[in-house]
Design a protein around this motif. Structure first.
Motif, mmCIF file in Angstrom:
data_model
loop_
_atom_site.group_PDB
_atom_site.id
_atom_site.type_symbol
_atom_site.label_atom_id
_atom_site.label_comp_id
_atom_site.label_asym_id
_atom_site.label_seq_id
_atom_site.Cartn_x
_atom_site.Cartn_y
_atom_site.Cartn_z
ATOM 1 N N GLY A 42 10.930 17.214 -11.298
ATOM 2 C CA GLY A 42 10.545 16.375 -12.427
ATOM 3 C C GLY A 42 10.601 14.880 -12.156
ATOM 4 O O GLY A 42 10.497 14.075 -13.070
ATOM 5 N N VAL A 43 10.778 14.502 -10.899
ATOM 6 C CA VAL A 43 10.842 13.091 -10.526
ATOM 7 C C VAL A 43 9.731 12.787 -9.525
ATOM 8 O O VAL A 43 9.553 13.519 -8.545
ATOM 9 C CB VAL A 43 12.221 12.728 -9.917
ATOM 10 C CG1 VAL A 43 12.267 11.267 -9.503
ATOM 11 C CG2 VAL A 43 13.325 13.034 -10.908
ATOM 12 N N LEU A 44 8.979 11.723 -9.784
ATOM 13 C CA LEU A 44 7.925 11.269 -8.888
ATOM 14 C C LEU A 44 8.523 10.275 -7.902
ATOM 15 O O LEU A 44 9.109 9.270 -8.303
ATOM 16 C CB LEU A 44 6.799 10.597 -9.690
ATOM 17 C CG LEU A 44 5.726 9.840 -8.920
ATOM 18 C CD1 LEU A 44 4.951 10.767 -7.999
ATOM 19 C CD2 LEU A 44 4.782 9.135 -9.875
ATOM 20 N N TYR A 45 8.411 10.570 -6.607
ATOM 21 C CA TYR A 45 8.894 9.688 -5.553
ATOM 22 C C TYR A 45 7.698 9.031 -4.880
ATOM 23 O O TYR A 45 6.825 9.718 -4.346
ATOM 24 C CB TYR A 45 9.716 10.464 -4.517
ATOM 25 C CG TYR A 45 10.976 11.067 -5.094
ATOM 26 C CD1 TYR A 45 12.136 10.305 -5.200
ATOM 27 C CD2 TYR A 45 11.010 12.385 -5.523
ATOM 28 C CE1 TYR A 45 13.293 10.850 -5.738
ATOM 29 C CE2 TYR A 45 12.162 12.934 -6.055
ATOM 30 C CZ TYR A 45 13.299 12.162 -6.152
ATOM 31 O OH TYR A 45 14.441 12.697 -6.680
ATOM 32 N N ALA A 102 9.758 0.658 0.716
ATOM 33 C CA ALA A 102 10.669 0.963 -0.385
ATOM 34 C C ALA A 102 10.219 2.243 -1.076
ATOM 35 O O ALA A 102 9.040 2.586 -1.061
ATOM 36 C CB ALA A 102 10.712 -0.180 -1.388
ATOM 37 N N VAL A 103 11.170 2.950 -1.665
ATOM 38 C CA VAL A 103 10.886 4.181 -2.412
ATOM 39 C C VAL A 103 11.184 3.936 -3.889
ATOM 40 O O VAL A 103 12.249 3.437 -4.236
ATOM 41 C CB VAL A 103 11.732 5.363 -1.893
ATOM 42 C CG1 VAL A 103 11.463 6.612 -2.706
ATOM 43 C CG2 VAL A 103 11.459 5.613 -0.417
ATOM 44 N N ILE A 104 10.221 4.300 -4.728
ATOM 45 C CA ILE A 104 10.376 4.193 -6.178
ATOM 46 C C ILE A 104 10.485 5.607 -6.722
ATOM 47 O O ILE A 104 9.730 6.490 -6.315
ATOM 48 C CB ILE A 104 9.149 3.510 -6.808
ATOM 49 C CG1 ILE A 104 8.975 2.107 -6.254
ATOM 50 C CG2 ILE A 104 9.265 3.472 -8.317
ATOM 51 C CD1 ILE A 104 7.677 1.466 -6.692
ATOM 52 N N SER A 105 11.399 5.829 -7.660
ATOM 53 C CA SER A 105 11.495 7.133 -8.304
ATOM 54 C C SER A 105 11.252 6.964 -9.800
ATOM 55 O O SER A 105 11.810 6.066 -10.421
ATOM 56 C CB SER A 105 12.851 7.781 -8.039
ATOM 57 O OG SER A 105 13.882 6.957 -8.512
ATOM 58 N N VAL A 106 10.387 7.821 -10.334
ATOM 59 C CA VAL A 106 10.028 7.769 -11.744
ATOM 60 C C VAL A 106 10.229 9.156 -12.339
ATOM 61 O O VAL A 106 9.635 10.132 -11.863
ATOM 62 C CB VAL A 106 8.554 7.330 -11.926
ATOM 63 C CG1 VAL A 106 8.178 7.310 -13.393
ATOM 64 C CG2 VAL A 106 8.314 5.978 -11.292
ATOM 65 N N ALA A 107 11.055 9.246 -13.380
ATOM 66 C CA ALA A 107 11.271 10.528 -14.057
ATOM 67 C C ALA A 107 10.052 10.832 -14.918
ATOM 68 O O ALA A 107 9.596 9.985 -15.683
ATOM 69 C CB ALA A 107 12.522 10.464 -14.912
ATOM 70 N N ILE A 108 9.505 12.025 -14.778
ATOM 71 C CA ILE A 108 8.326 12.427 -15.551
ATOM 72 C C ILE A 108 8.798 13.274 -16.726
ATOM 73 O O ILE A 108 8.932 14.481 -16.635
ATOM 74 C CB ILE A 108 7.323 13.212 -14.678
ATOM 75 C CG1 ILE A 108 6.916 12.377 -13.479
ATOM 76 C CG2 ILE A 108 6.102 13.608 -15.486
ATOM 77 C CD1 ILE A 108 5.986 13.079 -12.524
ATOM 78 N N HIS A 161 0.833 -1.196 0.000
ATOM 79 C CA HIS A 161 0.000 0.000 0.000
ATOM 80 C C HIS A 161 0.876 1.258 0.000
ATOM 81 O O HIS A 161 2.050 1.220 0.334
ATOM 82 C CB HIS A 161 -0.986 -0.001 1.172
ATOM 83 C CG HIS A 161 -0.326 0.035 2.518
ATOM 84 N ND1 HIS A 161 0.100 -1.092 3.162
ATOM 85 C CD2 HIS A 161 -0.031 1.075 3.325
ATOM 86 C CE1 HIS A 161 0.635 -0.747 4.326
ATOM 87 N NE2 HIS A 161 0.571 0.550 4.443
ATOM 88 N N LEU A 162 0.245 2.362 -0.386
ATOM 89 C CA LEU A 162 0.929 3.645 -0.533
ATOM 90 C C LEU A 162 1.135 4.314 0.821
ATOM 91 O O LEU A 162 0.217 4.389 1.628
ATOM 92 C CB LEU A 162 0.091 4.557 -1.442
ATOM 93 C CG LEU A 162 0.592 5.973 -1.665
ATOM 94 C CD1 LEU A 162 1.902 5.954 -2.444
ATOM 95 C CD2 LEU A 162 -0.450 6.782 -2.406
ATOM 96 N N VAL A 163 2.353 4.789 1.045
ATOM 97 C CA VAL A 163 2.658 5.548 2.261
ATOM 98 C C VAL A 163 2.650 7.040 1.937
ATOM 99 O O VAL A 163 1.961 7.820 2.598
ATOM 100 C CB VAL A 163 4.018 5.130 2.861
ATOM 101 C CG1 VAL A 163 4.376 6.000 4.053
ATOM 102 C CG2 VAL A 163 3.995 3.661 3.249
ATOM 103 N N SER A 164 3.402 7.444 0.915
ATOM 104 C CA SER A 164 3.437 8.852 0.516
ATOM 105 C C SER A 164 3.914 8.966 -0.921
ATOM 106 O O SER A 164 4.508 8.031 -1.467
ATOM 107 C CB SER A 164 4.361 9.663 1.432
ATOM 108 O OG SER A 164 5.699 9.243 1.262
ATOM 109 N N ALA A 165 3.653 10.129 -1.511
ATOM 110 C CA ALA A 165 4.109 10.392 -2.878
ATOM 111 C C ALA A 165 4.201 11.892 -3.093
ATOM 112 O O ALA A 165 3.363 12.650 -2.602
ATOM 113 C CB ALA A 165 3.154 9.772 -3.890
ATOM 114 N N TYR A 166 5.240 12.304 -3.814
ATOM 115 C CA TYR A 166 5.399 13.711 -4.176
ATOM 116 C C TYR A 166 6.268 13.808 -5.418
ATOM 117 O O TYR A 166 6.968 12.864 -5.776
ATOM 118 C CB TYR A 166 6.003 14.525 -3.022
ATOM 119 C CG TYR A 166 7.397 14.096 -2.626
ATOM 120 C CD1 TYR A 166 8.524 14.709 -3.192
ATOM 121 C CD2 TYR A 166 7.597 13.084 -1.695
ATOM 122 C CE1 TYR A 166 9.798 14.317 -2.836
ATOM 123 C CE2 TYR A 166 8.873 12.679 -1.338
ATOM 124 C CZ TYR A 166 9.960 13.302 -1.910
ATOM 125 O OH TYR A 166 11.237 12.909 -1.567
#
Length: 141
Positions: free
Chosen positions: A57-60, A101-107, A48-53
């Motif tokens: 230009g990168v989605l964490y 875990a933290v995922i980073s996605v470049a937008i 499940h999701l803990v946080s996101a921001y």
């Protein structure tokens, strides 16, 4: 001739006590399963999701696995500025049972997405169980 009956049985008080104890045990088991207290009996991930921001230009995305088995992130689908971006996780990110875990996605895209502070970005994390985790992130800078 007078016959005496001898009966061997439990007294009413002992019977009532046994019934009360059995009822309490059954109620505790039902409540335990209803509220997921016995989750250890199942061997599946619960991501499940803990946080996101979004920053720079990168989605964490911070995800937590509260299940009793390892889970895998297969990909992330991001929708920002009217464009959708699908990103496959490199090497299928594994989230161990009970960890975060933290995922980073470049937008970025060829369409030139411009993000402004305060704007929201929606995303969907696809997992190996077939379930997906949906969320909304706010652009910080």
């Amino acid at each position: 001739m007078v016959s005496k009956r001898r009966s061997k049985a439990l007294s009413g008080a002992v019977t009532a006590l046994i019934l009360v104890i059995a009822s309490v045990i059954i109620a505790l088991v039902v409540v335990g399963f209803a509220f997921g207290l016995f989750g250890a009996f199942s061997s599946s991930p619960n991501i499940h999701l803990v946080s996101a921001y979004v920053k720079g230009g990168v989605l964490y995305i911070t995800l937590s696995n509260t299940g009793s088995a390892n889970g895998q992130v297969l990909g992330v689908i991001v929708q920002a500025g009217g464009s959708a971006i699908s990103t496959a996780a490199s090497g299928q990110l594994t989230i161990s049972a009970g960890s975060t875990a933290v995922i980073s996605v470049a937008i970025t895209s060829s369409g030139g997405i411009s993000l402004t502070p305060g704007q929201t970005v929606t995303f969907q994390v696809v997992t190996n169980t077939g379930a997906s985790v949906n969320g909304v992130a706010t652009v910080l800078s």
